[in-house]
Design a protein around this motif. Structure first.
Motif, PDB file in Angstrom:
ATOM      1  N   PRO A   1     -40.558  81.571  59.880  1.00 48.27           N
ATOM      2  CA  PRO A   1     -40.748  82.422  61.059  1.00 48.27           C
ATOM      3  C   PRO A   1     -39.470  83.221  61.332  1.00 48.27           C
ATOM      4  N   THR A   2     -39.642  84.493  61.646  1.00 48.85           N
ATOM      5  CA  THR A   2     -38.518  85.370  61.966  1.00 48.85           C
ATOM      6  C   THR A   2     -38.899  86.175  63.206  1.00 48.85           C
ATOM      7  N   PRO A   3     -37.974  86.924  63.751  1.00 50.20           N
ATOM      8  CA  PRO A   3     -38.321  87.783  64.888  1.00 50.20           C
ATOM      9  C   PRO A   3     -39.340  88.858  64.524  1.00 50.20           C
ATOM     10  N   PHE A   4     -39.587  89.059  63.236  1.00 52.72           N
ATOM     11  CA  PHE A   4     -40.545  90.058  62.776  1.00 52.72           C
ATOM     12  C   PHE A   4     -41.922  89.450  62.544  1.00 52.72           C
ATOM     13  N   GLY A   5     -42.026  88.151  62.710  1.00 54.17           N
ATOM     14  CA  GLY A   5     -43.233  87.405  62.382  1.00 54.17           C
ATOM     15  C   GLY A   5     -42.949  86.532  61.172  1.00 54.17           C
ATOM     16  N   GLN A   6     -43.971  85.910  60.645  1.00 58.30           N
ATOM     17  CA  GLN A   6     -43.804  85.055  59.466  1.00 58.30           C
ATOM     18  C   GLN A   6     -43.448  85.925  58.259  1.00 58.30           C
ATOM     19  N   MET A   7     -42.336  85.605  57.592  1.00 57.14           N
ATOM     20  CA  MET A   7     -41.911  86.387  56.424  1.00 57.14           C
ATOM     21  C   MET A   7     -41.880  85.512  55.189  1.00 57.14           C
ATOM     22  N   GLU A   8     -42.307  86.109  54.087  1.00 52.76           N
ATOM     23  CA  GLU A   8     -42.199  85.463  52.790  1.00 52.76           C
ATOM     24  C   GLU A   8     -40.995  86.077  52.088  1.00 52.76           C
ATOM     25  N   TRP A   9     -40.074  85.221  51.675  1.00 51.92           N
ATOM     26  CA  TRP A   9     -38.842  85.664  51.023  1.00 51.92           C
ATOM     27  C   TRP A   9     -38.895  85.349  49.537  1.00 51.92           C
TER      28      TRP A   9
ATOM     29  N   LEU B   1     -41.210  93.363  55.308  1.00 44.43           N
ATOM     30  CA  LEU B   1     -41.385  93.262  56.757  1.00 44.43           C
ATOM     31  C   LEU B   1     -42.889  93.232  57.057  1.00 44.43           C
ATOM     32  N   PRO B   2     -43.316  92.301  57.905  1.00 44.86           N
ATOM     33  CA  PRO B   2     -44.747  92.225  58.226  1.00 44.86           C
ATOM     34  C   PRO B   2     -45.232  93.507  58.891  1.00 44.86           C
ATOM     35  N   PRO B   3     -46.538  93.784  58.811  1.00 43.37           N
ATOM     36  CA  PRO B   3     -47.083  94.982  59.460  1.00 43.37           C
ATOM     37  C   PRO B   3     -46.874  94.929  60.973  1.00 43.37           C
ATOM     38  N   GLY B   4     -46.850  96.097  61.575  1.00 48.68           N
ATOM     39  CA  GLY B   4     -46.657  96.185  63.022  1.00 48.68           C
ATOM     40  C   GLY B   4     -45.216  96.509  63.346  1.00 48.68           C
TER      41      GLY B   4
ATOM     42  N   GLY C   1     -38.997  95.613  65.824  1.00 50.29           N
ATOM     43  CA  GLY C   1     -38.487  96.981  65.684  1.00 50.29           C
ATOM     44  C   GLY C   1     -39.367  97.830  64.807  1.00 50.29           C
ATOM     45  N   SER C   2     -39.399  99.117  65.137  1.00 54.63           N
ATOM     46  CA  SER C   2     -40.222 100.044  64.355  1.00 54.63           C
ATOM     47  C   SER C   2     -39.372 101.035  63.553  1.00 54.63           C
ATOM     48  N   THR C   3     -38.067 101.041  63.788  1.00 52.53           N
ATOM     49  CA  THR C   3     -37.166 101.913  63.032  1.00 52.53           C
ATOM     50  C   THR C   3     -36.129 101.044  62.317  1.00 52.53           C
TER      51      THR C   3
ATOM     52  N   ARG D   1     -38.658  96.772  53.438  1.00 48.75           N
ATOM     53  CA  ARG D   1     -38.172  95.460  52.996  1.00 48.75           C
ATOM     54  C   ARG D   1     -36.804  95.183  53.592  1.00 48.75           C
ATOM     55  N   LEU D   2     -36.550  93.917  53.834  1.00 54.80           N
ATOM     56  CA  LEU D   2     -35.239  93.465  54.270  1.00 54.80           C
ATOM     57  C   LEU D   2     -34.579  92.780  53.076  1.00 54.80           C
ATOM     58  N   HIS D   3     -33.398  93.255  52.699  1.00 55.13           N
ATOM     59  CA  HIS D   3     -32.629  92.704  51.578  1.00 55.13           C
ATOM     60  C   HIS D   3     -31.375  92.072  52.163  1.00 55.13           C
TER      61      HIS D   3
END
Length: 169
Positions: A49-57, A79-82, A86-88, A142-144
């Motif tokens: 779980p992350t502040p962006f929602g559930q993330m698969e790394w 990054l999960p949809p939505g 943050g949107s930017t 994507r978050l790297h």
């Protein structure tokens, strides 16, 4: 003979500490990364779980044998949809900076040069006494993240690892 039973584990531990590490360059076009690890990394996948929602790394990690004070990893997550978190790109990076501070404690950050992408470099002295330094970049949804944890900030392998990390265009 029985009194020397402790000698074998001590000799094995010492031998592991003397193993010469050979740098390994990893270029993964699917994940969009290039980096040089101090030794042969392993690949694995995890979800959290992350502040962006559930993330698969998708993670590439190197931990030297017999050394619990050192680790080097690159995590890449879509990054999960939505727009949760943050949107930017700047909003996503601010959210991730706060997330890192909750995990690592006080985090010092600095922006990356524009040619390295939207992101920041960070460092933190860990409550355990260790030191973590890393780079976070957002590109193409994507978050790297590349991070090394070592015992002291002057570590040459930490510098080489983070300097070699790049997110492919």
């Amino acid at each position: 003979m029985r009194r020397l039973g402790w000698l074998v584990p001590v000799c094995l531990a010492a031998a592991q500490g003397c193993v010469r590490e050979t740098p390994v360059r990893v270029e993964d076009r699917n994940l969009g990364i290039v980096v040089v690890f101090p030794g042969k990394p392993r690949l694995h996948k995890f979800s959290e779980p992350t502040p962006f929602g559930q993330m698969e790394w998708f993670s590439t990690t190197y931990e030297p044998p017999g050394r619990f004070d050192r680790s080097f990893f690159v995590n890449v997550g879509n990054l999960p949809p939505g727009d949760q978190g943050g949107s930017t790109e700047p909003e996503v990076l601010d959210t991730y900076r706060t997330f890192l501070a909750r995990r690592l404690g006080p985090v010092e950050t600095a922006p990356l040069p524009p040619d390295r992408g939207a992101g920041f470099r960070y460092k933190a002295h860990l409550p355990s006494g260790g030191y973590a330094e890393g780079v976070a970049v957002v590109r193409r949804g994507r978050l790297h993240q590349a991070q090394a944890t070592v015992s002291r900030p002057e570590d040459a392998q930490l510098k080489a690892f983070l300097d070699s990390f790049a997110v492919l265009p």
